[in-house]
Scaffold this motif. Structure first.
Motif, short mmCIF file in Angstrom:
data_model
loop_
_atom_site.label_atom_id
_atom_site.label_comp_id
_atom_site.label_asym_id
_atom_site.label_seq_id
_atom_site.Cartn_x
_atom_site.Cartn_y
_atom_site.Cartn_z
N THR A 115 -1.46 -9.98 10.39
CA THR A 115 -0.91 -8.84 9.62
C THR A 115 -0.05 -9.68 8.50
O THR A 115 1.06 -10.49 8.88
CB THR A 115 0.06 -8.06 10.54
N ILE A 116 -0.26 -9.30 7.27
CA ILE A 116 0.46 -9.98 6.08
C ILE A 116 1.34 -8.80 5.64
O ILE A 116 0.83 -7.93 5.02
CB ILE A 116 -0.19 -10.69 5.14
N ALA A 117 2.48 -8.79 5.44
CA ALA A 117 3.48 -7.71 4.86
C ALA A 117 4.39 -8.44 3.76
O ALA A 117 5.33 -9.17 4.22
CB ALA A 117 4.29 -7.08 5.86
N ILE A 118 4.32 -8.12 2.49
CA ILE A 118 4.72 -8.52 1.40
C ILE A 118 5.93 -7.40 0.97
O ILE A 118 5.77 -6.44 0.87
CB ILE A 118 3.99 -8.69 0.12
N SER A 119 7.18 -7.65 0.97
CA SER A 119 8.16 -7.12 0.78
C SER A 119 8.32 -5.67 1.46
O SER A 119 8.51 -4.72 1.11
CB SER A 119 8.32 -6.65 -0.85
N PRO A 120 8.25 -5.76 2.82
CA PRO A 120 8.13 -4.35 3.46
C PRO A 120 9.47 -4.02 3.98
O PRO A 120 10.51 -4.68 3.69
CB PRO A 120 7.47 -4.95 4.89
#
Length: 306
Positions: A115-120
């Motif tokens: 799971t890759i979350a950018i600016s979450p």
């Protein structure tokens, strides 16, 4: 395999299937842009394809970045299709609001092992629309969550302001900071007025496999680094079956993308867009670019080792 388009009415979700050029057993759900077929989604899929990964780009609607009671079950339907296409390893990535959505989906579907979350965010946001009502570019829903599960809206952090004050406050904050868009103070005020409850937080401890959190301290949409640190603390105190990495940077803005991906999305002027959108992108152009280059290197390594 060939490209295929999916619609809610016929398939249960909005998406576009972009097979990798070479045979692979890896598949990624990718949520970028307003549409699963726009340039941002297509180039993001192409970038992942070069890493040997098939991509299912997904979006809330055919062309709409608004999120209101988005059914998490749509991810289950996309996952079923990807498995049928031979994807034995499944991952998910999103940025901004869809960074939140990626974390939520992974907390419900254990099949997702990266799971890759950018600016979450670390909480469920209230639903919002981008329908131009009363001349406002964006507005909150009428007491709607951004996502739902089994027909029920998930508990959410309500915005501090209602329509039309909501967008007017964003405009005021953006102008004051010399940014094209800024809402960090609004989110801080939202938490001040409504301290986040446990049932509104994303249950990151339910995510399996590997989690990558990415954020920059100079993000003016919301304090994503604070949210990421809260998720680190949550994982430190609760049992979980995942490993995680937090890539936090002083400069990088809300657009903390891999540099080569951003260049594919905007072949001419990718750096100029960041400078145009955010004051930090203009004042710290070199540092923001160095952040994106570092994210590029690290993300390629993670994907290769996955």
């Amino acid at each position: 395999m060939r490209k295929r388009i999916f619609r809610v009415d016929s398939d249960g979700f909005n998406g576009a299937w972009y097979p990798a050029p070479a045979e692979s057993r890896k598949g990624f759900i990718l949520m970028l842009g307003d549409s699963s077929e726009d340039r941002m989604a297509r180039m993001g899929a192409k970038w992942l394809g070069r890493q040997g990964i098939h991509v299912m780009a997904m979006s809330a609607d055919k062309k709409d970045y608004g999120h209101h009671n988005y059914p998490l079950e749509r991810f289950g339907k996309a996952i079923a299709f990807m498995k049928a296409e031979g994807c034995e390893m499944l991952g998910i990535a999103g940025a901004s609001t869809t960074g939140m959505l990626a974390l939520l989906a992974a907390s419900y579907y254990p099949e997702l092992s990266l799971t890759i979350a950018i600016s979450p965010s670390d909480f469920v946001m209230e639903g919002f629309y981008r329908d131009g009502k009363d001349g406002m570019a964006e507005r909150p829903g009428e007491n709607e969550s951004s996502v739902s599960w089994q027909g029920q809206p998930l508990p959410y952090l309500p915005y501090a302001y209602r329509h039309p004050e909501y967008w007017k406050k964003i405009q005021e904050e953006s102008k004051a900071g010399c940014d094209r868009i800024a809402s960090r103070k609004m989110f801080d005020e939202s938490e001040k007025r409504h301290p986040i409850k446990e049932d509104e937080r994303i249950k990151v401890e339910n995510i399996r496999g590997k989690i990558i959190f990415i954020g920059a301290e100079d993000d003016v949409l919301w304090d994503t680094c604070k949210y990421i640190r809260r998720m680190e603390n949550r994982l430190a105190r609760l049992p979980h079956e995942s490993t995680f990495e937090s890539w936090l940077y002083e400069h990088g803005t809300h657009f903390a993308f891999p540099e080569s991906m951003l260049k594919m999305m905007l072949p001419v002027g990718s750096g100029l867009l960041v400078s145009f959108m955010f004051r930090a992108g203009k004042e710290y152009k070199k540092e923001c670019r160095e952040t994106r280059i570092d994210i590029d290197r690290r993300m390629k390594k993670v994907l290769a080792e996955w």
